[in-house]
Design an enzyme around this catalytic site. Structure first.
Site, mmCIF file in Angstrom:
data_model
loop_
_atom_site.group_PDB
_atom_site.id
_atom_site.type_symbol
_atom_site.label_atom_id
_atom_site.label_comp_id
_atom_site.label_asym_id
_atom_site.label_seq_id
_atom_site.Cartn_x
_atom_site.Cartn_y
_atom_site.Cartn_z
ATOM 1 C CG ASP A 54 -1.857 1.197 1.264
ATOM 2 O OD1 ASP A 54 -1.934 1.915 0.246
ATOM 3 O OD2 ASP A 54 -2.498 1.410 2.318
ATOM 4 C CE LYS A 83 -0.272 3.795 3.419
ATOM 5 N NZ LYS A 83 -1.126 4.409 4.438
ATOM 6 C CG ASP A 95 -2.397 -2.433 3.866
ATOM 7 O OD1 ASP A 95 -2.996 -2.554 4.955
ATOM 8 O OD2 ASP A 95 -2.746 -1.624 2.985
ATOM 9 C CG ASP A 105 -3.203 5.808 2.061
ATOM 10 O OD1 ASP A 105 -3.059 4.583 1.884
ATOM 11 O OD2 ASP A 105 -2.561 6.451 2.918
ATOM 12 C CD GLU A 142 -5.401 0.673 0.695
ATOM 13 O OE1 GLU A 142 -5.424 1.877 1.006
ATOM 14 O OE2 GLU A 142 -4.934 -0.205 1.445
ATOM 15 N NE ARG A 162 -11.910 3.368 4.109
ATOM 16 C CZ ARG A 162 -11.825 4.343 5.007
ATOM 17 N NH1 ARG A 162 -12.786 5.242 5.111
ATOM 18 N NH2 ARG A 162 -10.787 4.432 5.805
HETATM 19 N N1 BES Z 1 -3.165 0.250 5.213
HETATM 20 C C1 BES Z 1 -3.544 1.504 5.736
HETATM 21 C C2 BES Z 1 -3.781 1.460 7.253
HETATM 22 C C3 BES Z 1 -2.596 1.153 8.111
HETATM 23 C C4 BES Z 1 -1.876 2.174 8.713
HETATM 24 C C5 BES Z 1 -2.240 -0.153 8.381
HETATM 25 C C6 BES Z 1 -0.790 1.888 9.529
HETATM 26 C C7 BES Z 1 -1.166 -0.442 9.201
HETATM 27 C C8 BES Z 1 -0.447 0.561 9.778
HETATM 28 C C9 BES Z 1 -4.822 1.990 5.074
HETATM 29 O O1 BES Z 1 -4.998 1.584 3.763
HETATM 30 C C10 BES Z 1 -4.773 3.476 5.072
HETATM 31 O O2 BES Z 1 -3.922 4.006 4.424
HETATM 32 N N2 BES Z 1 -5.695 4.096 5.771
HETATM 33 C C11 BES Z 1 -5.753 5.515 5.841
HETATM 34 C C12 BES Z 1 -7.191 5.910 5.736
HETATM 35 C C13 BES Z 1 -7.410 7.390 5.531
HETATM 36 C C14 BES Z 1 -6.846 7.834 4.197
HETATM 37 C C15 BES Z 1 -8.888 7.673 5.595
HETATM 38 C C16 BES Z 1 -5.151 5.929 7.175
HETATM 39 O O3 BES Z 1 -5.307 5.220 8.160
HETATM 40 O O4 BES Z 1 -4.473 6.951 7.208
HETATM 41 ZN ZN ZN Z 2 -4.076 -0.156 3.205
HETATM 42 MN MN MN Z 3 -4.038 2.893 2.399
#
Ligand code: BES
Ligand code: ZN
Ligand code: MN
Length: 490
Positions: free
Chosen positions: A259, A266, A277, A336, A338, A340
């Site tokens: 991811d 990111k 991920d 990001d 993604e 869901r």
């Molecule tokens: N894979 C990430 C969540 C994540 C963060 C997993 C840290 C493990 C460690 C997810 O896809 C993500 O990027 N979520 C975003 C959502 C936001 C853009 C609404 C997040 O948590 O920042």
């Molecule tokens: Zn993710």
């Molecule tokens: Mn993500």
């Protein structure tokens, strides 16, 4: 594939104890009589064992903790570890004792004197879980460890008890290995191939490729993977150990092999950890493997959505609108968010095709769940109190942290889009809850459902009682127990 620690159960041979090389572990309790083997060692060491168990330091130990005698006079052994473990210790204390033994275990031979301890198989299980290492890519792996020999009064009886536990350990290790693999190795193709290899165990494995997914209308999932060279896939794994025709429990996993965040990229710091991920998909795979290995009398189907989220000329953009398999449209505010999008389509497909008794999804879904709960507890969301409480009970019994968080219409209202049926991201407040609300829109009314946000628990930064830092396989133990307690026939 990494080799886990081999554990052998053998009949106790008290005569050979003074000559036993390497490390010896034995069990005692403050104020209780020594076991026969411990008495032997006590005589050979002129009372060192009983002095240790009679000490204040020993009395201060918690169940599962140990005192260590180094190079005790009178023995060949280089160390004797004396674990405080009452005979009526519970499962958690027995596993902790096993994990304490594992932490001291280096290259030397290891002999565990479990004798007639009623928790011998759980001690061995705790030892196996904690001794796990992922060393596939180390040119100089840690010193090879010979088998751990567990001395018991009745090896056959303990081995029979340990059989299902060995299946579980293999499921946990399978999940950990998948999470530990880097993304250049564990592509969507490689992940699918490792799942397909489980057909040998009696699982039915089906791989849906991009054209299949397009035909099904899984545009939300496909949008996430469209910037990657690795093809998106959905893998369906069926275990039919229950009555023919009985509807299954469905397990759904997020399998984002890497991811980057996509166009909503990111920051560089820590991005390498996004190889984990696919932790939800890994746990689903681990549970399916354990069910097959222990020939569980239950019908369970595992579905994983495998994609890679990359920025590219063909990648999905912020502002794109995609139509999900269910038919609802989604405005992709943030590429990001993604996970869901992937789960929306796999959840819907699982319900349409299998009419399951219930659905449990697992996903490393939000950073927000780490802000809320750290690495000790996964976020639990559910529309069904009975199923949810049964899960929380199972997690508690297995020592896997889990904490329920709320759902509600106020949170759901945040998903309003200016042009589509919903947005995929709506700001920082209650980020894990709004993500869960998004998923709930793809759960049929009346379908019992649990969502487990394992972003904090799938991968941890410090050693735990169950294993070394890194991939944990969180959820394999709890889900297997939930299935045993609530879905399996006796
Ligand atoms: N894979 C990430 C969540 C994540 C963060 C997993 C840290 C493990 C460690 C997810 O896809 C993500 O990027 N979520 C975003 C959502 C936001 C853009 C609404 C997040 O948590 O920042
Ligand atoms: Zn993710
Ligand atoms: Mn993500």
């Amino acid at each position: 594939m990494p080799q886990p620690l081999e554990i052998q159960f053998r009949e106790t041979d008290p005569g050979a104890l003074a000559e036993t090389p390497g490390r010896i572990a034995l069990f005692a309790d403050a104020g209780a009589a020594l076991s026969p083997a411990a008495r032997r060692l006590d005589r050979a060491t002129r009372g060192a064992i009983s002095r240790a168990t009679g000490s204040e330091a020993f009395a201060a130990l918690k169940p599962g903790e140990a005192l260590e005698l180094a190079f005790p006079a009178g023995l060949v052994a280089e160390a004797v570890q004396i674990l405080r473990l009452p005979r009526r210790a519970d499962q958690a204390a027995a596993r902790k004792a096993g994990s304490t033994i594992a932490r001291g275990h280096g290259g030397a031979a290891l002999t565990v004197l479990a004798e007639t301890h009623p928790r011998a198989s759980q001690i061995a299980f705790g030892l196996a879980l904690r001794a796990y290492e992922f060393e596939v890519y180390r040119s100089a792996p840690a010193k090879p460890r010979g088998p751990a020999v567990v001395m018991v009064a009745s090896p056959e009886a303990v081995a029979a008890e340990a059989g299902p536990l060995a299946a579980l350990a293999e499921g946990v290790f399978f999940a950990r290995d998948l999470v530990s693999e880097p993304a250049n190795v564990l592509t969507t193709d490689e992940f699918a191939a490792r799942l397909a290899a489980m057909q040998e165990l009696g699982l039915e494995v089906e791989i849906l490729e991009e054209p299949d997914l397009a035909r099904l209308g899984m545009r939300a999932l496909l949008g996430v993977g469209q910037g990657s060279e690795s093809p998106s896939k959905v893998v369906v794994i069926q275990w039919r150990g229950g009555p023919a025709g009985e509807s299954p429990l469905a397990l759904v996993g997020k399998g984002v092999c890497f991811d980057t965040g996509g166009i909503s990229i990111k920051p560089a710091a820590g991005m390498e950890e996004m190889t984990m991920d696919m932790g939800g998909a890994a746990t689903v795979a681990g549970v399916m493997r354990a069910l097959a290995l222990r020939k569980a009398r239950v019908n369970v189907v595992g579905l994983v959505g495998l994609v890679e989220n990359m920025p590219d000329g063909r990648a999905q953009r912020p502002g794109d609108v995609v139509r999900s398999m269910k038919g609802d449209t989604i405005e992709v505010i943030n590429t990001d968010a993604e996970g869901r999008l992937v789960l929306a389509d796999v959840l819907w497909y699982a319900q349409e095709r299998f009419e399951p008794k219930g659905v449990i999804d697992l996903a490393t879904l939000t950073g927000a769940v780490i802000v809320a709960l750290g690495h000790d507890n996964a976020g639990v969301f559910s529309n069904d109190d009975a199923l949810c409480n049964a899960f929380l009970k199972a997690a508690e019994a297995e020592g896997e942290g889990a904490w329920r968080l709320p759902l509600g219409p106020g949170y759901d209202a945040k998903l309003k889009s200016r042009i589509a049926d919903m947005v995929n991201s709506c700001g920082r407040e209650a980020g894990s809850i709004t993500a869960a609300q998004f998923l709930q829109r793809f759960v049929r009314t009346g379908m019992p459902w649990i969502h487990l946000d394992i972003a904090g628990t799938a991968y941890v930064k410090a050693d735990t009682a169950h294993g070394p830092k890194g991939a944990t396989g969180w959820g394999v133990l709890s889900l297997d127990r939930l299935i045993r307690d609530r879905f399996e026939r006796g």
